[in-house]
Structures are given as C-alpha cells and as structure tokens.
Design an enzyme around this catalytic site. Structure first.
Site, PDB file in Angstrom:
ATOM      1  N   ALA A  87       0.836  -1.207   0.000  1.00 34.69           N
ATOM      2  CA  ALA A  87       0.000   0.000   0.000  1.00 34.69           C
ATOM      3  C   ALA A  87       0.867   1.251   0.000  1.00 34.69           C
ATOM      4  O   ALA A  87       0.565   2.237  -0.684  1.00 34.69           O
ATOM      5  CB  ALA A  87      -0.934   0.000   1.209  1.00 34.69           C
ATOM      6  N   HIS A 110       7.145   3.001   1.334  1.00 34.26           N
ATOM      7  CA  HIS A 110       7.613   4.308   0.864  1.00 34.26           C
ATOM      8  C   HIS A 110       9.096   4.230   0.521  1.00 34.26           C
ATOM      9  O   HIS A 110       9.536   4.730  -0.516  1.00 34.26           O
ATOM     10  CB  HIS A 110       7.422   5.379   1.937  1.00 34.26           C
ATOM     11  CG  HIS A 110       6.022   5.505   2.445  1.00 34.26           C
ATOM     12  ND1 HIS A 110       5.725   5.874   3.731  1.00 34.26           N
ATOM     13  CD2 HIS A 110       4.827   5.295   1.829  1.00 34.26           C
ATOM     14  CE1 HIS A 110       4.417   5.902   3.888  1.00 34.26           C
ATOM     15  NE2 HIS A 110       3.845   5.549   2.748  1.00 34.26           N
ATOM     16  N   ARG A 160      -7.343   5.989  -3.521  1.00 33.35           N
ATOM     17  CA  ARG A 160      -6.642   7.158  -2.991  1.00 33.35           C
ATOM     18  C   ARG A 160      -6.884   8.296  -3.959  1.00 33.35           C
ATOM     19  O   ARG A 160      -6.804   8.125  -5.157  1.00 33.35           O
ATOM     20  CB  ARG A 160      -5.138   6.869  -2.871  1.00 33.35           C
ATOM     21  CG  ARG A 160      -4.575   7.285  -1.549  1.00 33.35           C
ATOM     22  CD  ARG A 160      -3.150   6.837  -1.419  1.00 33.35           C
ATOM     23  NE  ARG A 160      -2.247   7.973  -1.326  1.00 33.35           N
ATOM     24  CZ  ARG A 160      -2.086   8.710  -0.245  1.00 33.35           C
ATOM     25  NH1 ARG A 160      -2.754   8.452   0.851  1.00 33.35           N
ATOM     26  NH2 ARG A 160      -1.237   9.723  -0.217  1.00 33.35           N
TER      27      ARG A 160
END
Lengths: 458, 571
Positions: free
Chosen positions: B65, B194, B96
């Site tokens: 995600a 990330h 999103r």
C-alpha cells in the site's frame, strides 16, 4: 475518461484490467460480521485487513471491526503460530467477542499455516475463555472471488457451530447470500409475513446499518447468535439463496446435520421473488398473506406503467453471479434486452444459466464469467447499449460513453447511499430497481432531448 | 458532543493509564512506549516504527500500500501492474484521491487497475511467465512509455524474480520496465513501502532526462500527493510567485517530470516520512539541497514561501513572494474572522499518516482550537522528536530488510546549487537545510502523543476528552462518529478539499466550522427521551367563541411546535 480503451477487443490470457471481482477474504470478513458478537480475524499481513475494512467501510459507511495477525517477514518464514496465539490472547483480553472468525490470506495459505492446529493448541493451553468459539475458513485470494470467500465463511459457521441434537425443530434455515443489510432485513420481513419460523445466518442487519444514538457498540445487537446457528442443525430444512454464496453452507448442514436443502436465486425481480415466496410458503406450510400479494400486484402495476420506457432497451450488466442471474431474469421479464452480461467470479455455470434465461432471442448477447470491465467496455464501444447496471466502478464507463444511464447495483457501491437502507430484493426491491432504471433513462432524456421535446409529464 | 462542557481537560497521565490498563501484560509493555506525554522543549523518546501487535485493531496498512498505493500510484502516464492475486490491485484502484490533470496528449492510466490475477496453478508453478505475458499484453494494448510492476505477498514467498522479468521486458519492448519488491509482509507498516518506492523511482526514473525547465527558480515538491487537488493549489501559488515546480512527487505528476526532476535547484519536502529518502539521495547524487516545508495552514505556507525565496536570495523574488503572501492573507482574513469565534477553544485530536497529524495542527491552531492528542500511523521517531535523534535510532531487523541504496555523487551531474559563502550566509541567518524538527516540538506540554493508536485507545480518548473533532482515516471514521463526535478524514479529506495553501485553508476552516457546529449532532436524542414523563391525555375545554374575523390564520387549528434544536442536548 478511460481514454486508452478502444473498441477493438483482443483476447488476453495474462493481464486482468479493471476486475469485476475481488479476493476471497473480504467476503469472509463480511460474512463473519453476520454472527452476533463476532470479531473477524485476518490471518496474514495487516494490509489485507486494512484494505478490507476500508473497502467495506466505504460501502456501508459504518464501523467495520476486524483484527489481523500482522505478519512480518519473520512470521512469513517461520509460520504464523506465534502471531495467531498473540492475536487471540489480545482479542479475548481486550475486545471480548463471543466468536473469533479467522479467515486466511494468500500469505498464510502459501506458507501452509494449519489453522485448526493453532486453535487446538490455544484451547489446550487453556487460553480460550469459557464459552468462546473459534471458527475458520480457508480463503486464499488466488481462488474464487469475494463471493466464494463469503460462501466459505458461511459454510464454516455451519461446520463449526451447527449441531444436530436429534430433535427436529419447527424452523427453517435461511442462508441469505451476499446481500446488504437492508436486503437481509427484507428477506426476513417477507419470511416473517408469510409466517415462517426460521433462523438466518449470516445476518448483517442491525450490524452494518445501525442507528446514530451517540454511542458506539463494538458488537451491535444484530447478527445470528451462536445458539441460533447451533440450532440450525435441528431445522427441518434449509433454503439457500444464491448458489455461489450459499450452497456450500446448505450442503454443509446437510452432510453434517442431515438437514435437507433447497436452493433458489436471490429474490431479485419478479420471478425470483415469486420463487422465494413460493418456497417459503411451501416449506413452512403457510399461505401467502394478502400484504405480500398486494406488493406483488403493485410491482406488476409498475411494470406495466413503465413498460414503454424499458421495452427492448439494450442493457449491459456486471456484478456477482448470484445478483446478476436474477437481475437478468428480471430484465427479460421487463422485455429489456441484456446485451452484455459479465461476472468476474469464475464458473461456467453462470454462462449456462444466463444463456438459458436469455433464450433464443438473446443469442447475440455476450455472456462471460471470469471476465473484466475492460472487455465489457470494449464491447460497449463496439456496439453501444442504452443502460449500464453494476457496481460503482461502472461510473467510469458510463462517463466515458457520454454519460450513459447507469444504475448502481451490487457490491461495492462507494459513492451513493440508497443501498444502505433501501432493499433491491423482494417485490418492493424490484419496484426500487424499476424506479432507478426509469429515473436514469428519463434523466438522460430530460438532459439531452431538444427543448421542444422536453416534457412535463412522463 | 461539541457543546458538552469539558472543563477542565482530563489529566493526560490518567487518560494514558485508562488506555493501558485493559491490556494483557506483554501488550501493555509495548504500548507504554508508544504513548507519551509531550515536552516540547525536550521531546521524550517515543516507540515508533515497531511491529504492530497482532490482534490489536490498528490503523496501519502494508508495504504494498505504501509503495504502489502512495508513492508510485500517482504517476499518471505509466502503466502500473500488480503481480499477484486480484485483491491488492483491486483495493488500490482509485481509492486514494490522487487527482491528475494529464498534459496534452498524455493518457491517465490511473483509471485502470491492471494485475495478473494469479490463480492457484501459478502460485504452485510460478508466476513469472504470466507476468511476462501480462507486460506484453499491456504494451500491445497501450504502448505506454513505462511499465511498473509491484509484488504482493505470495510473490516473495514463491520466489518469482520480478526484476529479471522486468529487465527482459525492457530489452524486448524498448521501454522502461521496472519492478518493486514491496510484498505486504515486509517492514512493519506502509513506511517500508515508501522507502522501497523511493529507491525504485530514484534508480529507474530520476535522472533520465537532463533537460531543465525554463523557469529561473526551479524546485521540486516532495511528499505531496495531490489529495483533493492540494498540488494544483500549491503549483498555482508557486506560479504566482514566479517559482517553477519541475515535479511533485507524487501528485499530478508525469513520468517525464520525474525523469528531469534532478535538474531543479531545491527540493521542498512536505511529507518527511514518505520521501526523505529521495531528498537525501538526490542531494548526494546531484547536489540538490532539501528543506522542510509545509503548505498546510496559512502561517506555515507563508513561512515556507519565505524560506524558498530566501534560499534563492533574489530580491525580486523575495518581494514578489511578500506581495503574494500579503494578498492571500488579506483574502483569507474575512473567513478566519467569521469562523474563528465559532471554533475557538474547542478540542481536536489527530491520528493519521506520517506528517498530516502534524501539519494539520496548524490549521486548527489558526482557528484557536486546542490539540489534546496526536499521533502518526506509520512514522518513525524522527517525525515525532526531530531529525537530531536519527543517530540514536536503533535499526531493527524489520528495517534492516529494506534496502539502503549506496548513492554517490554523480561525476558529471553533481552540481553544488549554492556556493559555500551563500550557504554560510543563509545558515548564519537561521536557515536550516535537511532538517525536520518533528511534531512534538510544536505541540503543547503534556499533550498526549500516541503512535499507531489502537481502536481501544481511541475509544478511551474520545470517552475521556470528548473532543469536538477527531481526524483519522476511513476505518475509524464511523466508529468516531457513532460516538457522536465528527471525524474528518485526513487521507481522503472526506472527498472534499483542497486544503493546501491559503485557498485550501479557507476551505478547511469552513469545513471544520461545519463539522463542529452542524445541527445534526444535537438531534441524536429524540424529544420524548429528553422529557420522558408520561403526558396526560388532552381534555377538550370549550373556548369562548370569537368571530371568524378575529382569528388570525396562525391561531386557527391545532399548532404543533417543533422542539427547538439549538437548545437540545444529547447527553
């Protein structure tokens, strides 16, 4: 909007584009919420649980409670026993459910975690609180779809909880299928009005459509209780609605508790609701009350009143097999022409079933299981339709095709609210579907017709 | 309830104990470290970026995600293929709100969810062939400029070599194809995703095109995701100031913009957590310095603009920025003055993300509201305590599994953007590079700081503080609201926004005003519960006769008066 989609359709073998299904665990999680005081538990990475809770919350606009084993890389290598044990300890310590309903994920399936063994150990270590129940379903995401996940968890309820005491009860089991709470409520209302005694599981009404009272209930009053599901083993028969979502549980009750079963379609539209009402009446040995006959008559009245707007309209339909099959039946009843009928869930029976409903008049229709919305859109570009019916993702296709009339139906609906409270099952639900379809078509006419044809009365 | 008297605010130490006492011993021990009472002068150490406790109802998501969903997903003009069973790709499809306005002639592929929909056979016998075929099919259909591949949990376990498949496809198709090993089980939260995404974007896209944009002052905005159009607003504001934004990572951004973003002269970091890796690597390789900015809140926006102008040091730019700030502040004044009296003194709590729970405090403070508690979902200690704790953070096994790229200065393209004298002058004036002070230094003393808040803790927090508003995400939204407290989603903005810069601040003020003052919260209790005493049956009493002319229409017939909602209370 969807500018890269062209009318030229080529077969794809590997690439899925814009799926018309999602994975098993979300269906299992949803089904488990239909047990009273049950906390669904996702045995895998926490991302699965986060995604499922998010998507279900977007659909229901309600709290969706569930826990996860929060696998890390270590657990993926060494197995999830320690995570499961710690999770169950925390769950019973903090959230005190009556039932924990575990479903697996791709991760725990690939590493081969043995859930019953984990339960056994937890129980033998004396960690399971008195009276608490553990149930599980295997729901790897690389098989079936969200619908089969729902079916597997529903079957697990029967497998773990239903018992045969030897005494047959004057009650019918109702397995309602993958329905919204409002629809489950309507199924119960119809059965109640006919006078049937029944237990229904799963039952998410009063769980995922709770009122605002200024108080959060971790376990709302709804849901089938463990005692009710247990007693399902003593019922005289089971009526399962929707082959994909409910037959597994009905079979389970038959093999485990010798409860005979019948299957029917979800009561969507006239014919399927007739079949449902007739089955309940027959099984419960009751006569159909005037109230229900009045509702049926009102539906027929509406069908004739609005026939001119619906007759011979070409429709594209996508969704889950249990929803799409009776919907196609209804569209045919309305003299409409389903041109494309798609489900993402695998199963050739879907295609056969729909073909049969369409008959020779619908021989040109494209009917596909295990298909996606990219193909559907390509077909629609090649040969347009008048109306699109499906879940929220259809809005992109509708807009791409010049604001094509679009009716939201099925799961998930992420951008409108009606599904939360207004059923689409039963005669009244069918009336709502007619209203939605004619609204969409007449809104388009009002938006686009030349001014001289813009009319007050329709 | 918004109008419930709440003086005095409960002792945070008591609240903390209430949260912890329900926990089994082992769980308590871990959560104790993640719930601290703030000291802005010397932030206490907080437990962060540690494993989520199994069985705790957490806000967190997974590495996939964070990688596919957050950092790379918003690149609108490339094809994204999720390799795995259908679910992960499905849930990251348009959920999103990364808005995009594609450049002329470019395709927005974000409307497409592409995945390999792996079936059992492919799990058993391997999915590399299917992935290679899927890439070919995607290329044949769309002819994209690049294809990006994402691994889901089973991929790492069955050992599909997605990087080799990507390399072969790149050779075969002649376009850029790259892959991310972002299996959901890696790391402890989205944060690992990330980092993996930063690495991949840096290795595979950044630096492919050395053509700089034409503007005089060229910057990148890093860690801005264009939720609800925030990046549109930021870009517009920068344009007014005469500043060129080469790329926003990652919101409203094209592949080509990222390919040339190393030609900018300054990196401005919004979300420190999700993108600091990129800022650091670009500085090492290309010599681009980075500064922390915040375009959420009017004051913070002004401060950030001034900082950018000061960096370039050009009087014309500094003056232009001051003019823009003055204009924007003036335009905002009326809204603040109208809204603030209705919000002042109310309590708020924020639990979201890796920077939003910090940034949005500024907007609440501008409305005179008090932040009683805040925390991140997936941040690290430096996001709480400031980057000066970085050397003291122990790297645990979960973080060690995430690759740290070995980056060196590019022999041809490294270029110091400022001379040593310029840097010295800037730093002498209090200018800080590569710095983030963290959330805690800007929060009240003894405010409760909670990392990875659990459902149980949130429940206790609301019961004890009765805040006027709580900010979190979709999973918590309706739990909070069932308690009669409005919840603002700070991931999706509840489908509203934009909230960035001055124009967005006005939207946010109005939204908070609506949420904390809407009548709906006063209507929860029905009138018969407020006055539960049984009524007497009305008795007919004859009234003296009046002529028809005397009776006004209002008094004719029986009048039913609604209960006035303004005075209603709900508990």
């Amino acid at each position: 909007m969807l500018n890269a989609t062209t009318a030229e359709h080529t077969e794809r073998k590997a690439l899925r584009i814009n799926p018309a299904k999602t994975c098993q665990p979300i269906g299992a999680l949803y089904a488990a919420l239909g047990i009273h005081k049950c906390l669904p538990h996702s045995h895998g990475s926490q991302g699965c649980c986060a995604y499922h809770r998010s998507q279900l919350t977007r659909h229901f606009k309600e709290p969706v409670m569930a826990t996860t084993s929060s696998f890390t890389e270590g657990a993926s290598v060494f197995g999830g026993l320690s995570n499961m044990t710690q999770a169950l300890t925390n769950i019973f310590g903090i959230y005190q459910p009556d039932v924990v309903a575990v479903h697996t994920t791709c991760l725990s399936e690939v590493i081969g975690d043995d859930i019953p063994m984990m339960f056994k150990k937890f129980r033998e270590d004396g960690k399971l609180p008195e009276g608490a129940q553990l149930i599980h379903a295997n729901t790897p995401s690389f098989k079936g779809s969200h619908v089969t996940g729902f079916a597997n968890m529903t079957a697990a309820m029967a497998r773990y909880l239903s018992e045969r005491s030897g005494e047959v009860r004057d009650q019918l089991n109702l397995i309602p299928g993958y329905l919204d709470p409002a629809d489950m409520r309507e199924v119960k209302r119809l059965a109640t009005e006919i006078g049937a005694r029944f237990v229904m599981f799963p039952d998410t009404s009063d769980v995922l459509d709770t009122p605002q009272v200024g108080r959060f209930e971790m376990y709302p009053k709804g849901g089938a209780t463990v005692a009710q599901i247990r007693s399902a083993g003593d019922s005289f028969a089971t009526l399962g609605l929707g082959f994909w979502a409910s037959e597994a549980a009905a079979k389970e009750l038959e093999s485990k508790c010798e409860v005979p079963y019948e299957m029917g379609e979800l009561p969507i539209g006239l014919g399927a609701t007739d079949a449902f009402v007739d089955a309940i009446r027959r099984l419960a040995a009751k006569s159909v009350p005037a109230n229900i006959e009045r509702e049926r008559g009102q539906l027929i009245d509406l069908m004739s009143d609005m026939s001119q707007y619906l007759h011979r309209k070409r429709v594209a339909v996508f969704g889950d097999p249990d929803h799409v099959i009776p919907l196609v039946r209804f569209l045919v009843e309305l003299d409409m022409r389903p041109a494309y009928v798609v489900t993402g869930t695998p199963g050739k029976a879907f295609e056969e079933n729909v073909r049969q409903l369409l008959g020779p008049a619908g021989a040109d229709a494209k009917v596909k299981a295990y298909e996606d919305l990219f193909s559907l859109h390509q077909w629609m570009k090649a040969e347009p339709v008048d109306l699109l019916i499906g879940n929220t993702y259809g809005k992109y296709i509708a807009r791409a095709e010049g604001n094509l009339p679009f009716v939201r139906f099925g799961f998930p609906i992420l951008d409108r609210v009606a599904h939360r409270y207004f059923p689409t099952v039963g005669y009244r639900g069918a009336m709502r579907l007619i209203a939605a379809m004619t609204d969409a078509l007449l809104d388009q006419k009002d938006r686009e017709c030349p001014e001289e044809f813009f009319e007050l009365v329709q | 309830m918004s109008d419930t008297p709440r003086n005095p605010v409960p002792d945070p130490a008591v609240v903390r104990e209430e949260m912890l006492k329900a926990y089994p011993a082992k769980t308590r021990k871990k959560r104790e470290k993640q719930i601290v009472l703030n000291d802005p002068d010397a932030p206490p150490q907080i437990g962060a970026n540690t494993r989520t406790i199994p069985g705790i109802i957490t806000q967190r998501g997974c590495t996939y995600a964070g990688c596919r969903g957050v950092v790379i997903g918003p690149i609108y003009d490339i094809v994204h293929i999720t390799h795995g069973p259908v679910g992960c790709g499905y849930y990251s499809w348009l959920t999103r709100r990364n808005l995009a306005r594609p450049e002329e002639g470019q395709t927005n592929f974000m409307q497409y969810c592409m995945n390999t929909d792996m079936q059992e056979d492919e799990i058993i016998f391997g999915g590399e062939k299917k992935l290679a075929a899927a890439i070919r099919e995607a290329y044949a259909l769309f002819k994209p400029k690049a294809i990006s591949i994402y691994a889901t949990c089973p991929i790492g376990l069955i050992g599909d070599d997605i990087h080799t498949v990507a390399r072969q496809a790149k050779e075969e198709l002649g376009i850029n194809v790259f892959a991310f090993s972002c299996e959901g089980y890696k790391g402890v939260s989205q944060s690992a995703g990330h980092h993996i995404a930063n690495n991949g974007v840096f290795k595979n896209i950044v630096g492919l095109d050395d053509t700089p944009d034409s503007g005089e002052y060229r910057i990148n905005i890093l860690g801005e995701y264009n939720i609800g159009g925030d990046a549109f607003e930021i870009e517009e504001l920068l344009r007014k100031c005469g500043i060129t934004c080469t790329a926003t990572l990652s919101g409203n951004v094209s592949y080509d913009q990222i390919a040339r973003c190393h030609t900018a002269d300054l990196n401005c970091v919004m979300c420190h957590r999700s993108i600091n890796y990129m800022a650091e690597m670009m500085e090492t390789k290309y010599g681009i310095p980075w500064i922390k900015v915040n375009f959420i809140g009017a004051e913070s926006t002004a401060k950030s603009l001034r900082k950018i102008a000061a960096y370039f040091g050009d009087k014309a730019l500094i003056d232009r920025v001051e003019r823009v700030i003055a204009q924007e502040m003036l335009a905002l004044k009326a809204t603040v003055e109208e809204v603030r009296p209705r919000c002042e003194g109310k309590l708020a709590a924020l639990f979201v993300g890796g920077s939003r729970a910090h940034h949005y405090q500024d907007l609440f403070k501008e409305l005179g509201m008090q932040i009683v508690s805040a925390g991140y979902e997936f941040a690290h200690r430096d996001d709480y305590e400031g980057r000066d704790v970085l050397p003291t953070i122990k790297v645990d096994a979960d973080s060690r599994n995430i690759e740290e790229l070995d980056v060196e200065a590019d022999p041809q393209r490294f270029k110091a953007r400022r001379s040593p004298e310029q840097l010295e002058a800037l730093q002498a004036g209090g200018f800080t590079f590569s710095d983030y002070e963290g959330m805690m230094r800007e929060m009240d003393r003894r405010a409760l700081v909670i990392d990875d808040i659990s459902h149980h803790e949130m429940d206790q927090l609301i019961a004890l503080y009765r805040p006027s508003i709580v900010c979190c995400g979709i999973k918590e939204k309706y739990i909070v609201e069932k308690m009669g407290v409005p919840c603002k989603q700070l991931h999706s903005y509840d489908y509203g926004g934009p909230y960035a810069v001055f124009t967005g601040a006005a939207n946010f003020y109005r939204e908070i005003d609506r949420m904390v003052n809407t009548r709906v919260w006063s209507m929860i209790m029905p009138p018969w519960q407020k006055q539960p005493e049984l009524g007497a049956r009305p008795v007919f009493t004859p009234k003296p006769r009046r002529s028809r002319e005397e009776a006004s229409p209002a008094t004719r017939g029986r009048a039913v008066r609604p209960v006035p909602t303004e005075t209603a209370t709900t508990n």
